[in-house]
Design an enzyme around this catalytic site. Structure first.
Site, PDB file in Angstrom:
ATOM      1  N   ILE A 283     -21.502  12.065  -0.530  1.00 27.86           N
ATOM      2  CA  ILE A 283     -21.646  11.626   0.862  1.00 27.86           C
ATOM      3  C   ILE A 283     -20.490  10.733   1.287  1.00 27.86           C
ATOM      4  O   ILE A 283     -20.077  10.726   2.441  1.00 27.86           O
ATOM      5  CB  ILE A 283     -22.967  10.825   1.018  1.00 27.86           C
ATOM      6  CG1 ILE A 283     -24.184  11.683   0.671  1.00 27.86           C
ATOM      7  CG2 ILE A 283     -23.090  10.257   2.418  1.00 27.86           C
ATOM      8  CD1 ILE A 283     -25.503  10.919   0.685  1.00 27.86           C
TER       9      ILE A 283
ATOM     10  N   HIS B 200     -15.297  16.481   7.861  1.00 27.35           N
ATOM     11  CA  HIS B 200     -16.336  15.537   8.291  1.00 27.35           C
ATOM     12  C   HIS B 200     -15.587  14.368   8.910  1.00 27.35           C
ATOM     13  O   HIS B 200     -15.220  13.403   8.238  1.00 27.35           O
ATOM     14  CB  HIS B 200     -17.191  15.081   7.108  1.00 27.35           C
ATOM     15  CG  HIS B 200     -18.220  14.052   7.488  1.00 27.35           C
ATOM     16  ND1 HIS B 200     -19.238  14.292   8.378  1.00 27.35           N
ATOM     17  CD2 HIS B 200     -18.385  12.747   7.104  1.00 27.35           C
ATOM     18  CE1 HIS B 200     -19.981  13.216   8.523  1.00 27.35           C
ATOM     19  NE2 HIS B 200     -19.479  12.259   7.764  1.00 27.35           N
TER      20      HIS B 200
ATOM     21  N   HIS C  16     -26.978   1.335   2.270  1.00 29.12           N
ATOM     22  CA  HIS C  16     -27.950   1.867   3.232  1.00 29.12           C
ATOM     23  C   HIS C  16     -28.228   3.354   2.994  1.00 29.12           C
ATOM     24  O   HIS C  16     -29.368   3.793   3.020  1.00 29.12           O
ATOM     25  CB  HIS C  16     -27.446   1.662   4.662  1.00 29.12           C
ATOM     26  CG  HIS C  16     -27.413   0.228   5.062  1.00 29.12           C
ATOM     27  ND1 HIS C  16     -28.545  -0.515   5.224  1.00 29.12           N
ATOM     28  CD2 HIS C  16     -26.375  -0.620   5.308  1.00 29.12           C
ATOM     29  CE1 HIS C  16     -28.224  -1.756   5.564  1.00 29.12           C
ATOM     30  NE2 HIS C  16     -26.907  -1.855   5.612  1.00 29.12           N
TER      31      HIS C  16
ATOM     32  N   GLY D 230     -24.534   4.333  -5.898  1.00 28.19           N
ATOM     33  CA  GLY D 230     -24.221   3.589  -4.676  1.00 28.19           C
ATOM     34  C   GLY D 230     -25.478   3.412  -3.846  1.00 28.19           C
ATOM     35  O   GLY D 230     -25.863   4.312  -3.107  1.00 28.19           O
ATOM     36  N   ILE D 231     -26.103   2.248  -3.989  1.00 32.55           N
ATOM     37  CA  ILE D 231     -27.405   2.037  -3.345  1.00 32.55           C
ATOM     38  C   ILE D 231     -27.234   1.117  -2.137  1.00 32.55           C
ATOM     39  O   ILE D 231     -27.889   0.078  -1.996  1.00 32.55           O
ATOM     40  CB  ILE D 231     -28.426   1.484  -4.367  1.00 32.55           C
ATOM     41  CG1 ILE D 231     -28.413   2.327  -5.656  1.00 32.55           C
ATOM     42  CG2 ILE D 231     -29.847   1.488  -3.771  1.00 32.55           C
ATOM     43  CD1 ILE D 231     -28.782   3.784  -5.461  1.00 32.55           C
TER      44      ILE D 231
ATOM     45  N   ASN E  39     -17.416   8.697   2.482  1.00 36.06           N
ATOM     46  CA  ASN E  39     -16.317   9.107   3.355  1.00 36.06           C
ATOM     47  C   ASN E  39     -14.975   8.614   2.858  1.00 36.06           C
ATOM     48  O   ASN E  39     -14.919   7.596   2.188  1.00 36.06           O
ATOM     49  CB  ASN E  39     -16.557   8.555   4.772  1.00 36.06           C
ATOM     50  CG  ASN E  39     -17.594   9.395   5.490  1.00 36.06           C
ATOM     51  OD1 ASN E  39     -17.690  10.581   5.270  1.00 36.06           O
ATOM     52  ND2 ASN E  39     -18.378   8.740   6.344  1.00 36.06           N
TER      53      ASN E  39
ATOM     54  N   GLY F  41     -27.564   5.330   0.243  1.00 30.30           N
ATOM     55  CA  GLY F  41     -28.157   5.626  -1.062  1.00 30.30           C
ATOM     56  C   GLY F  41     -29.614   5.181  -1.122  1.00 30.30           C
ATOM     57  O   GLY F  41     -30.483   5.911  -1.622  1.00 30.30           O
TER      58      GLY F  41
END
Lengths: 306, 306, 306, 306
Positions: free
Chosen positions: B125, B182, B11, B8-9, B127, B13
């Site tokens: 990471i 989170h 922002h 997942g590239i 969410n 990544g």
């Protein structure tokens, strides 16, 4: 304490700040941007970042609307990255439109920097890089040695990247420089390029194709990301550190050329007060022609906004 | 050689990769993203960056469409940051919508990672962080110790930032942790927090206001930038390095909780193989209640997508 | 540009310079030592080192025999590490003999620093650390806030090391401080110490044995190497950087104590101009007694050379 | 996890470990030295250092007396710096005596490394560098590609240093290499040397004097310090990292030369498994003669201990 201002907190300015906080060489970064919510968001995100790292950089914000940007008064370096890449996208990435927009921005901002009494060195990124560097120098009234553009520093990296790919060597073993406009008329000084000590001419490479690849390097990134930031923000940081440390390093930048009367990508020695001298890297005859042609392209653009 | 995959590239990544290349601890980064032009652009921009720095990291791209992501087979760590923040923006940032979208993405991707035979550690990471970490662990079939979420690591930084601002001390002198989801039900373990060796309770601060500020910290950045990246990408890097170096560091992460049967933000000791143990940080009675409540919120979300 | 002077280029001073060149935060280091061949050799070795690294630090040498050490005039920080460890060895490592030798050295050097007009901050390492810091402050005539000793900064690291070994946690997860004399009467403020958020008292450790281990930590290194350098030179660098970056960090140092009228190891907030305030870390009754006793030991030494 | 063994914890080995811990790229360092008190002291001092830094490197000690040094079995790199510089000093720094002493040490140690099953790469520093590298390769039975000497890497730095001093340019802007024996017959490949893109021959420098300065560079440091450590330990670290990161960098090292049948200083591409290829840096006729002569000097030494 090293203090750096960054004007224009778009992708490039924000990434420059991120890398600067990561590297930890700068005691204070002053952020300046027209969009208040954006600049405060970047400040907070940088502070979250620093709270996780073991570095100490204070992040402050200069009120954009002030007539004098007083927080820049004692900055050692200003990175100038103000622009409007979204507007550019709406105009199909036309460089001419960009020139009109960014030269106007530079002229709006210059008096606020001038009013602060800033007397350090500007590292200018905003495109068209060579022309904007010159406008900033003239409008702020700094000495020509106090302004550099990132110029062909990025293309020099892309040249190393392209040659590394073509030869199988590591980027860091490619030496040499790209000269000229930060734009399509730039050219690698192939006679200066070595690959781990071997002249590039020994490799029988199609050098014109490599030159085309270097030019295309920026477009490839722009097409895929809609902006470029990693390379250029790293380039700006490395250039700023050469100045902050009074390093006397020879760096590929856009530097004022006495003979041409304009800023153009070449190699200059940088120290605490900016450019100490331009390095007379030998150009062969055809390279000299390319340099003249590239300088003429910069001049044409410069004239459009004067 | 340390090898890390980033899935997942966007922002987050892309910024994780940028910071990783800057720090230079990793020999190879494998980029994975659905958008081919985007991932190739990031690869090129990272390579330009590395050509300027004095670090050596090879940047490769895994073909997204392959059924088995073989290039991840021998990765030591995978950072999972796949999401769709633009879609989220179109739905007013609704967390419920995000849960539906990202849990689907995680389920699509998991078989490709599983097929590769990857047997390292995932730092997730995406969410809602706690739920996605659990889905990844279940779907890929890794041991519960092999998956951590970045969890309340970022909120712990924001807590330090908020307390530093309130007391005038430096972020790095604030010790203690934030626990729980989170998300909005997270809570600082105030009984654990010290300010340069002084209990925070000595400072007569309005702790509930500070808690609100920590929660709002993410929204402030999101409102101004439309995403957050500096803090979270730094958090992911620091967590990955704790694993890569077999550091046995105690890190605030989302870790599987045996008693609760789910992933939740707490402190865990990380080493080469992931979580070595959960640290029994003492919670007072009201903190225990907040922990239970926060775990319940995670459970409710988890149940929505099972 | 950050500029640091190092006075005394023995093992500790030379290692401080080596680490400083490695970290790359300082633009110029001025070396000062009585032995000319030694200081020139260190300069050359540092320059070889920098030629290999990608950092930029200029290494200069101040003529020792000059009456005014003018190259220190605009230094931001001076690290004071002048001593005579070989002479000490010949006297069986007797602290009393060391006091006589080093206080004399400090008094010889102080006028040369004073004459330069130096107005930055001194980080003093030379033993007995607390007494020498005070002599330097008095003799150079700097404000008390402009001098810190490395004090119990090193013992604080050794405390983390000892507690980490005893509990199996990572050094970096141990928080808290060691106070008092940089010498045998120092003491860990156990009431301040936490292990990954857990009070150390929860661990049922023989704390007196741990204290003995911390005291012995230095002797163990000294016995095996005939000097100590890694830890102390790192401690000096970190302290100097906290000052150079105007970090406002709370650092365990030897700081002037108004109540005691002398320099003693405690926690102080450091910024660009030195000590901003002493942090009132809570001491319980027995810790307060240890502090008083340790201060008395410093006083006794101080009186021997006044 | 990157794992490095260091054999011989004298000045050079200890400084190599110090720099490695500072840089933080290595997860575990295994120290090996005959003097148990010394090696334990270095371990403790390194641990104190790491407790102050924000890096994570585990420092372990291999029992010297074991017949198989099992802790090196899975090391990626071994730095070999065993020697006896004090004995050397007693013999007036005679290289011949050094050869007898260190070749004996290398032969004593080799079986213990071999017994461990170590199959990584050795970076050998011990002098005479080229001969000892070869003895280690033969005695341990590793492939020739698995052993490099630091060779003329240090002289290459000294060449940059000397040329920078002579021209006023920064070390980092000097490119090119020194070839041959790590000793008095080494020679700069002047035809390869550029100064910020300008051939060194354009500078009208007395190149023979510069060559003499490079040779003397080591003696200057040795005379003043009684050893050299900063430059050589940095050189060893940079070389080790090129291997650990599988960088494919072209590095000046002592590499096995098929034509000469011995190890000699030249440029080689280094990766995870050691030397990938020797780079055919062009030598002009007189440089080729110097290379042959230097190789002959190595051969003569090699023959003395076979």
């Amino acid at each position: 304490m090293n203090k750096v201002g960054i004007i224009g907190i778009g992708h490039v300015g924000a990434t420059s700040a991120l890398i600067m906080a990561q590297r930890g060489h700068v005691g204070e970064i002053v952020l300046v941007d027209k969009k208040e919510a954006k600049v405060k968001a970047e400040q907070a995100d940088l502070q979250d970042q620093i709270a996780i790292l073991d570095t100490d950089t204070t992040i402050t914000v200069q009120d954009y609307d002030a007539e004098s940007w007083d927080q820049l008064q004692d900055a050692d370096v200003i990175i100038f990255s103000a622009g409007q890449i979204e507007a550019l996208a709406d105009h199909g990435g036309q460089r001419d439109y960009e020139l009109q927009v960014t030269s106007k921005i530079a002229r709006e901002i210059a008096p606020k920097v001038k009013a602060s009494g800033f007397n350090g060195v500007i590292v200018s990124i905003t495109n068209p890089c060579d022309v904007i560097a010159q406008i900033l120098q003239e409008e702020i009234g700094l000495d020509k040695s106090q302004v550099v553009g990132t110029g062909t520093g990025l293309e020099t990296a892309r040249m190393k990247h392209a040659v590394a790919t073509a030869t199988g060597y590591n980027y860091h073993d490619i030496t040499g420089y790209v000269f000229g406009e930060h734009g399509d008329t730039m050219f690698p000084v192939w006679s200066s390029v070595k690959v781990a000590g071997q002249p590039i001419t020994d490799f029988q490479l199609p050098l014109d194709d490599l030159t085309a690849k270097i030019v295309d390097g920026g477009y490839l990134v722009y097409r895929g990301k809609a902006y470029t930031n990693n390379g250029i923000a790293t380039r700006a940081n490395v250039t700023a550190e050469a100045i902050l440390n009074d390093s006397h390093r020879a760096i590929p930048v856009s530097a004022y050329d006495e003979a041409k009367g304009l800023f153009v990508g070449q190699v200059a020695v940088l120290g605490r007060h900016g450019i100490e001298k331009v390095v007379p890297v030998p150009l062969n005859e055809s390279e000299q022609e390319l340099f003249d042609k590239s300088a003429a392209a910069i001049k044409a653009n410069y004239d459009k906004v004067h």
